[in-house]
Design an enzyme around this catalytic site. Sequence first.
Site, PDB file in Angstrom:
ATOM      1  CB  VAL A  10      -0.972   0.043   1.204  1.00 53.26           C
ATOM      2  CG1 VAL A  10      -2.058  -1.011   1.054  1.00 53.26           C
ATOM      3  CG2 VAL A  10      -0.247  -0.121   2.523  1.00 53.26           C
ATOM      4  CB  SER A  11       0.677   4.345  -1.918  1.00 52.25           C
ATOM      5  OG  SER A  11       0.686   3.597  -3.105  1.00 52.25           O
ATOM      6  CB  THR A  12      -0.741   6.285   2.486  1.00 49.85           C
ATOM      7  OG1 THR A  12      -2.033   5.677   2.568  1.00 49.85           O
ATOM      8  CG2 THR A  12      -0.636   7.113   1.213  1.00 49.85           C
TER       9      THR A  12
END
Length: 191
Positions: A10-12
Amino acid sequence: MSKLIGYARVSTRKQSTDRQAADLIAAGVRRDDLYIDEGVSGARASRPQFDRALDALHEGDTLVITTLDRLGRSTQSTLSLADDLRARGAGFRVLNLGGGDVDTSTPMGSMLFTIMAALAQMELEIKRERITDSISKRRDAGLHLGGRPRRITDSQVRNALHLIQSGQPAAQVARDLGMSRATLYRRLRSL
């Protein structure tokens, strides 16, 4: 003995990998063979857990991901990874392609993989375009663009300016407002 190596990303930090992890485990990946990067952009060349997942792959093993966009942001980088896996004798499986193995060594598998990688890149570019357009429209309309809400009002900053002009040290005025001196000066310039 070949095994399945799972990778989720996941990016964040606010996003969750729970769904990806559950899908990978349901596909036969053991928890010990599941590598997860949290808060890591797919655009980064180095992703710590992804690098560990690739190191764990041996000949005959299969890398399993839920969607192609978990691998990278460009068609070129995704295809390069597929070539690397093929050269190492490792398989590759994407769960959102019907749950079947994508064999990039066959012409049909290679074509399907190339098309899906191109579609993933196109989807990212369309998403970027929409976000840029939305920001532009909000800016033109004078709407708030997000970010942290200001705790200190413009009126409080004007009062701080009067205190500084009357001889109070700027550092003390900023401290009393609960901000750094640099932030106070930046807010004063913006008035």
